[in-house]
Structure formats: structure tokens, C-alpha cells
Design a protein around this motif. Sequence first.
Motif, short mmCIF file in Angstrom:
data_model
loop_
_atom_site.label_atom_id
_atom_site.label_comp_id
_atom_site.label_asym_id
_atom_site.label_seq_id
_atom_site.Cartn_x
_atom_site.Cartn_y
_atom_site.Cartn_z
N GLY A 1 0.77 -1.24 0.00
CA GLY A 1 0.00 0.00 0.00
C GLY A 1 0.80 1.28 0.00
N LYS B 1 -3.45 2.45 7.05
CA LYS B 1 -4.41 3.29 6.32
C LYS B 1 -4.86 4.49 7.14
CE LYS B 1 -8.98 3.04 4.10
NZ LYS B 1 -9.74 3.84 5.07
N PHE C 1 -0.48 5.21 -1.03
CA PHE C 1 -0.41 6.36 -0.14
C PHE C 1 0.41 7.49 -0.77
CE2 PHE C 1 -1.31 3.14 3.20
CZ PHE C 1 -2.43 3.75 3.74
N ARG D 1 -3.89 -2.04 5.18
CA ARG D 1 -4.99 -1.59 6.02
C ARG D 1 -4.51 -1.12 7.39
NH1 ARG D 1 -9.21 -6.52 4.57
NH2 ARG D 1 -10.03 -5.62 2.61
#
Length: 274
Positions: free
Chosen positions: A77, A109, A81, A106
Motif C-alpha cells: 500500500g 491506512k 499512499f 490496512r
Amino acid sequence: MSTVKLVSTGNSTHDYYQSINKTYHKLFQKLLMLHYPLFKEKGESLEERQINLTRHCISKLDVVKDKKILDVGCGNGTQSFFIKNNYFPSRITGVDINDSNIQLARSIKGEHEEIEFMVDDAQELNRIPDNSVDLLLCIESAFHYPDKHEFMSQIHRVLKPTGKFLIADILTRSYKNRYIMEKWKKKMSYFHWTIEDYFVAFKKNRLVVDSTEDITKSVIRGYRGFDRWITRRDVKSFFEYFLFKLLLYIQVKLNIFLLKKRRQYYIFVGRVLK
């Protein structure tokens, strides 16, 4: 992370990414993108050269701000971002088949309502509605897909009529039967295509390629100075420091050899024919 687990990264794709994520966190106290490095200037860190690659890919797209982005093969991720914080899309959805990557994404996040991560197969994209995506990115993930024709059919389905896609992938220069390597590649879910394979598949799946770029040489240059990416202060144990440096040396030399002799790093940018 134990050194035994680090050595076991060649057991499977899942083990590889899980171990690399843990290694980055141990060495740098944060997650890094799971990318090859791209050279821009001397003295850059691994993280800076990974960011270079993402920035270079984004520069190939006309407008990112206020667009809905699908990041296919989003890994942990960090790239999603970075794009959200620097290019301001209205929404970015990251999908990855590796559940441990999505769990990591997650976990960091936070309160970002405009970012969503979910487990999904790039060859199915079951959770992505038709005609819902402005920009589809697939950076360094497609060589893991055994059926890239299915992936391209999903690109055609989920992109809006005005949408664009960008695929950055590591290609094979030719198909030569190396029995031992072929067994290991299947174990690691490596399914490299030639550039000819790609163009046949683009045409079959009604995808128009507007631009291509071979960035192989810039990626090879991106490994310059790699011996300074890990310092003694990054690791408490001298034995672990020595092992990290040794494994980094082996990985870098192998990647450079493959990029010079057997593989190519290409970026494809295009659109759909609805």
C-alpha cells in the motif's frame, strides 16, 4: 525477522513479499515500495529510487488529480499512499491477491477515507464495477499473472470510456527452456511475457497503446551505490548486518544480470476501445 526466514524468500511469492516487508521494516523502521530502483541522480537511497519509478510512471499520465485510480498489485500500500498524498486523486483503490500485503496496507491506512484496500485477483477484479475507473495502474505485478489475457479483459471492463491504463512490467527477451529455472519460476509465480506477446494481447482485448518506453538501462543504473543502502547502524547484530549485505549483493547482481541478458523493463500506456 530471523535470518532463516530471510533466506527462505525463494520458497514462494507469498514468502518473498512477506519477508521483504519485514526486512524493510527492520532496517528502515517503515515499509518501502516493492519496486525496482530507477536512477535519477547520484547518492539516492533505495527508497528514493523506488519513488523515482512511481513518479516516472505517473508522469506518463495526463491528469491524476481528482481521478479515480485502481492500483492493481498494490503490495503493502505504500505506493497508493504516495500517489494519494502527492497527486491528489479523488479516490484510490488498491487490490492485491496477497492477503498479508492487504493486511499491512490496512494497518497503516488510518483515517484516509479516500483510500481503500481489498484482496482481489487481477485476472478477475470481482470487486471492481464496470466502467468505474479513470486510471488503472499495474506497476511491477503483471509478471506474476499466469493469464494476462484475462487481466487485460478486466482492464477493458473496469475502465471508463475515457480511462487510461499504465502497465510497468518486466518482460522476457525470449523463451528458452531452462528446466531448473522453469521449475523455480513456477514456484515463484513468474510468468514473463515477451513484448510481442503483449501487443498481441492488447489488440485481442481492444486496448490501444499510445506509448511504450524501455527503462531497462535506467533501472540497471538504479542499482549504483547499492552497497550504501544498508549501514552498520541499521542492524544491531554484526552477523545479521553481514548477512543482509551479502543477500543484497546477490539479489542486485542477479537482477542486473537478468536485465542485461534475459529481461527488459517496459512501460505501456494506453486506453480502451469501447
